[in-house]
Design a protein around this motif. Structure first.
Motif, PDB file in Angstrom:
ATOM      1  N   ALA A  89      51.869   9.255  40.773  1.00 24.04           N
ATOM      2  CA  ALA A  89      50.997   8.566  41.730  1.00 24.04           C
ATOM      3  C   ALA A  89      51.140   7.074  41.522  1.00 24.04           C
ATOM      4  O   ALA A  89      51.437   6.616  40.416  1.00 24.04           O
ATOM      5  N   SER A  90      50.968   6.332  42.602  1.00 21.52           N
ATOM      6  CA  SER A  90      50.990   4.877  42.433  1.00 21.52           C
ATOM      7  C   SER A  90      49.555   4.406  42.565  1.00 21.52           C
ATOM      8  O   SER A  90      48.812   4.880  43.419  1.00 21.52           O
ATOM      9  N   SER A  91      49.190   3.514  41.673  1.00 19.01           N
ATOM     10  CA  SER A  91      47.803   3.052  41.674  1.00 19.01           C
ATOM     11  C   SER A  91      47.578   2.211  42.916  1.00 19.01           C
ATOM     12  O   SER A  91      48.190   1.162  43.073  1.00 19.01           O
ATOM     13  N   PHE A 209      65.808  -4.286  34.938  1.00 19.11           N
ATOM     14  CA  PHE A 209      64.476  -4.684  35.363  1.00 19.11           C
ATOM     15  C   PHE A 209      64.192  -4.230  36.789  1.00 19.11           C
ATOM     16  O   PHE A 209      65.104  -3.955  37.565  1.00 19.11           O
ATOM     17  N   GLY A 210      62.915  -4.223  37.140  1.00 19.57           N
ATOM     18  CA  GLY A 210      62.563  -3.872  38.508  1.00 19.57           C
ATOM     19  C   GLY A 210      61.080  -3.667  38.634  1.00 19.57           C
ATOM     20  O   GLY A 210      60.306  -3.987  37.722  1.00 19.57           O
ATOM     21  N   SER A 211      60.701  -3.174  39.795  1.00 16.11           N
ATOM     22  CA  SER A 211      59.315  -2.843  40.107  1.00 16.11           C
ATOM     23  C   SER A 211      58.495  -4.023  40.596  1.00 16.11           C
ATOM     24  O   SER A 211      57.360  -3.845  41.027  1.00 16.11           O
ATOM     25  N   GLU A 212      59.055  -5.204  40.525  1.00 20.84           N
ATOM     26  CA  GLU A 212      58.367  -6.360  41.098  1.00 20.84           C
ATOM     27  C   GLU A 212      59.415  -7.394  41.483  1.00 20.84           C
ATOM     28  O   GLU A 212      60.543  -7.368  40.984  1.00 20.84           O
ATOM     29  N   GLY A 213      59.012  -8.299  42.364  1.00 20.77           N
ATOM     30  CA  GLY A 213      59.915  -9.360  42.786  1.00 20.77           C
ATOM     31  C   GLY A 213      60.163 -10.326  41.642  1.00 20.77           C
ATOM     32  O   GLY A 213      59.363 -10.444  40.721  1.00 20.77           O
ATOM     33  N   CYS A 214      61.297 -11.001  41.721  1.00 20.26           N
ATOM     34  CA  CYS A 214      61.657 -11.954  40.668  1.00 20.26           C
ATOM     35  C   CYS A 214      62.670 -12.905  41.290  1.00 20.26           C
ATOM     36  O   CYS A 214      63.712 -12.474  41.774  1.00 20.26           O
ATOM     37  N   THR A 231      69.607  -7.195  35.281  1.00 24.05           N
ATOM     38  CA  THR A 231      69.917  -6.545  36.557  1.00 24.05           C
ATOM     39  C   THR A 231      68.622  -6.025  37.175  1.00 24.05           C
ATOM     40  O   THR A 231      67.628  -5.826  36.487  1.00 24.05           O
ATOM     41  N   ASP A 232      68.697  -5.804  38.477  1.00 21.25           N
ATOM     42  CA  ASP A 232      67.486  -5.485  39.228  1.00 21.25           C
ATOM     43  C   ASP A 232      67.627  -4.102  39.850  1.00 21.25           C
ATOM     44  O   ASP A 232      68.696  -3.759  40.359  1.00 21.25           O
ATOM     45  N   ASN A 233      66.581  -3.324  39.794  1.00 20.22           N
ATOM     46  CA  ASN A 233      66.607  -2.083  40.576  1.00 20.22           C
ATOM     47  C   ASN A 233      65.307  -1.913  41.328  1.00 20.22           C
ATOM     48  O   ASN A 233      64.250  -2.358  40.897  1.00 20.22           O
ATOM     49  N   TYR A 234      65.446  -1.281  42.492  1.00 18.06           N
ATOM     50  CA  TYR A 234      64.350  -1.245  43.465  1.00 18.06           C
ATOM     51  C   TYR A 234      64.003   0.191  43.838  1.00 18.06           C
ATOM     52  O   TYR A 234      64.883   1.054  43.934  1.00 18.06           O
ATOM     53  N   GLY A 235      62.748   0.393  44.096  1.00 18.27           N
ATOM     54  CA  GLY A 235      62.332   1.692  44.607  1.00 18.27           C
ATOM     55  C   GLY A 235      60.847   1.692  44.845  1.00 18.27           C
ATOM     56  O   GLY A 235      60.175   0.691  44.607  1.00 18.27           O
ATOM     57  N   MET A 236      60.333   2.791  45.315  1.00 11.87           N
ATOM     58  CA  MET A 236      58.883   2.924  45.446  1.00 11.87           C
ATOM     59  C   MET A 236      58.485   4.384  45.395  1.00 11.87           C
ATOM     60  O   MET A 236      59.267   5.267  45.742  1.00 11.87           O
ATOM     61  N   ILE A 240      60.637   7.898  46.159  1.00 10.83           N
ATOM     62  CA  ILE A 240      61.026   8.689  44.981  1.00 10.83           C
ATOM     63  C   ILE A 240      60.535   8.026  43.703  1.00 10.83           C
ATOM     64  O   ILE A 240      60.217   8.664  42.714  1.00 10.83           O
ATOM     65  N   GLY A 241      60.505   6.686  43.682  1.00 12.91           N
ATOM     66  CA  GLY A 241      60.261   5.892  42.476  1.00 12.91           C
ATOM     67  C   GLY A 241      61.431   4.924  42.370  1.00 12.91           C
ATOM     68  O   GLY A 241      62.045   4.588  43.396  1.00 12.91           O
ATOM     69  N   PRO A 242      61.819   4.488  41.156  1.00 12.75           N
ATOM     70  CA  PRO A 242      63.037   3.684  41.052  1.00 12.75           C
ATOM     71  C   PRO A 242      64.209   4.591  41.426  1.00 12.75           C
ATOM     72  O   PRO A 242      64.043   5.810  41.448  1.00 12.75           O
ATOM     73  N   GLY A 421      52.860  -5.016  32.890  1.00 12.72           N
ATOM     74  CA  GLY A 421      53.438  -4.225  33.974  1.00 12.72           C
ATOM     75  C   GLY A 421      53.751  -5.178  35.107  1.00 12.72           C
ATOM     76  O   GLY A 421      54.294  -6.253  34.865  1.00 12.72           O
ATOM     77  N   LYS A 422      53.402  -4.793  36.333  1.00 12.34           N
ATOM     78  CA  LYS A 422      53.647  -5.695  37.460  1.00 12.34           C
ATOM     79  C   LYS A 422      52.715  -6.896  37.344  1.00 12.34           C
ATOM     80  O   LYS A 422      51.513  -6.731  37.134  1.00 12.34           O
ATOM     81  N   ALA A 423      53.282  -8.096  37.509  1.00 10.97           N
ATOM     82  CA  ALA A 423      52.453  -9.297  37.438  1.00 10.97           C
ATOM     83  C   ALA A 423      51.582  -9.407  38.690  1.00 10.97           C
ATOM     84  O   ALA A 423      52.012  -9.040  39.778  1.00 10.97           O
TER      85      ALA A 423
END
Ligand code: DLL
Length: 432
Positions: A89-91, A209-214, A231-236, A240-242, A421-423
């Motif tokens: 689950a995503s908060s 790294f990932g899960s937030e913008g940078c 390196t950056d990886n993206y998902g939601m 699915i997630g990353p 975690g995410k800033a």
């Protein structure tokens, strides 16, 4: 080495053929198994036979976060619960979380996607990888965990928090790769320096790294402190997630796993599909999911896509690093301001530390934006004029980039919140 060459370097025409086949199947699967899609299709007058080419995807109705909220917790699942092997689950920032489910096949597909991405970034079975995302309902930690195990890396499931211990383990285990948000990586780097660890103590070479913008500027700060390739990886979660897309070691865009995720860019105002290269909102259709199929999910993330083959040999579409989210954009006195613009400015002024906070307030009908940043060097505190000059410089640089004046407040070192975690750097008091 986990390189699925046949798929990852598939010629464009073949990728598209595969995507069309899978999309046709997915659309029917959704109609037959998820009441929400039956309702959406019937209301929009869409029937599966309309789908002749990939561009006909534009006739399929979008899915949004609101659909998840309205069908909380399991209303969008397409399989009975006994086939669901994992829930995440995503908060949600407000109210109930978004719940997502996976069948055993979904988990396999997810691990494959992650394994491809970390391999493209340069991780191997020789790496000792510390996972410093929070383990739990969040998809980040377990997503990377299984992908990294799949390539044979040595996984250290640290979770986030207890930063001093993380650094001690990093030294003692000879950790070579770090999985975290970029903001937590920065915090780890900063603390390692404070605790007196030397460059030789930490063997990190790769950041996943990932899960937030940078911004590029922030990434440079992380690399400088931790001496690694970031390196950056993206998902939601909803997709699915990353594992949706990630950078290869050449870092010229994030490669989608296009056999599993079909990306589009739309104009967020009109919903029209935009041509290659134009910036807009990313919309993604997962093509292989069983437990929770989703069609044309509006991510709210802003980016652009290129279909050009990458120098690394991979042919799947690449997205640019996101510049923000449509709901991140701050409208200040009629001007659009993205937090990433502010970050880019702060990161290039070496007298301020790479930590900042943005506070938005409204008095009457007047919006005000305050940017708080830490001074990097305590000795500056002794000279009022030096501080004032620095403040004016930050003020000037922000005004040049944003086109509006903002209030700049310099604060003492180490007084702005750090994140594990995410800033969360924006405090918008207008919403209260
Ligand atoms: O953050 C999944 C993830 C975990 C991705 C670990 C990468 C690594 P959610 O918590 O559902 O899922 O948040 C999804 O986070 O819509 C973006 O706004 C943002 N986001 C995720 N990755 C990136 C990235 C995970 N690389 C939301 N760059 C997304 C910028 C990102 N933003």
């Amino acid at each position: 080495m986990f390189f699925q060459k046949d798929i990852e370097t598939m010629p464009r025409a073949e990728i598209e053929k595969l995507q069309l086949e899978k999309l046709k199947h997915m659309v029917k699967y959704c109609y037959d198994n998820v009441p929400l899609y039956k309702k959406k299709f019937d209301e929009a007058g869409f029937d599966c036979s309309k789908l002749k080419t990939l561009s006909d995807i534009k006739y399929i109705p979008f899915t949004t976060k609101a659909d998840f909220r309205d069908n909380y917790p399991f209303g969008m699942f397409a399989v009975p619960m006994k086939k669901v092997t994992r829930l995440h689950a995503s908060s949600g920032t407000t109210g109930k979380p978004t719940v997502v489910g996976y069948t055993a096949n979904d988990l396999d597909m997810w691990s494959d996607c992650m394994a491809r991405i970390v391999t493209a970034a340069g991780a191997t079975d020789e790496d000792i990888v510390q996972i410093s995302f929070g383990y739990g309902l969040f998809t980040g930690a377990l997503g990377l965990h299984y992908g990294l195990e799949k390539i044979g890396a040595t996984v250290v499931p640290c979770s986030s928090g207890n930063t001093e211990k993380q650094i001690m383990l990093m030294k003692d285990f000879g950790t070579t790769a770090l999985v975290s948000t970029p903001s937590y990586a920065l915090h780890i780097g900063e603390m390692a320096q404070e605790l007196g660890y030397s460059r030789d103590d930490i063997k990190l070479r790769l950041g996943l790294f990932g899960s937030e913008g940078c911004t590029a500027e922030m990434r440079a700060q992380v690399e400088e402190r931790l001496h690694l390739l970031a390196t950056d990886n993206y998902g939601m979660s909803e997709l699915i997630g990353p594992g949706v897309s990630g950078e290869c070691h050449l870092r010229c865009g994030l490669h989608f796993n296009e056999d599993h995720f079909l990306p589009e860019i739309i104009d967020p105002e009109t919903g029209e599909v935009l041509p290659e290269g134009e910036e807009g909102e990313l919309v993604v259709t997962p093509l292989s999911k069983e437990a929770l199929p989703v069609l044309r999910y509006r991510t709210k993330d802003i980016t652009s896509i290129t279909y050009e083959k990458c120098e690394c040999g991979r042919t799947h579409a690449r997205m640019a690093k996101t510049t923000g989210r449509t709901d991140d954009m701050l409208k200040i006195r009629g001007v659009n301001v993205f937090p990433s613009q502010i970050e880019s400015v702060i990161m290039t002024i070496k007298e301020v530390a790479p930590h900042y906070q943005i506070v938005v307030t409204r008095e009457g009908s007047h919006d005000a934006l305050e940017v708080k940043c830490e001074i990097a060097d305590e000795s500056l505190l002794e000279s009022f004029s030096a501080l004032e000059n620095l403040r004016k410089r930050v003020d000037h640089d922000l005004k040049t980039v944003l086109g509006i004046s903002v209030k700049v407040s310099l604060v003492e070192p180490k007084t702005i919140q750090r994140f594990q975690g995410k800033a969360q750097r924006v405090i918008d008091l207008r919403k209260k």
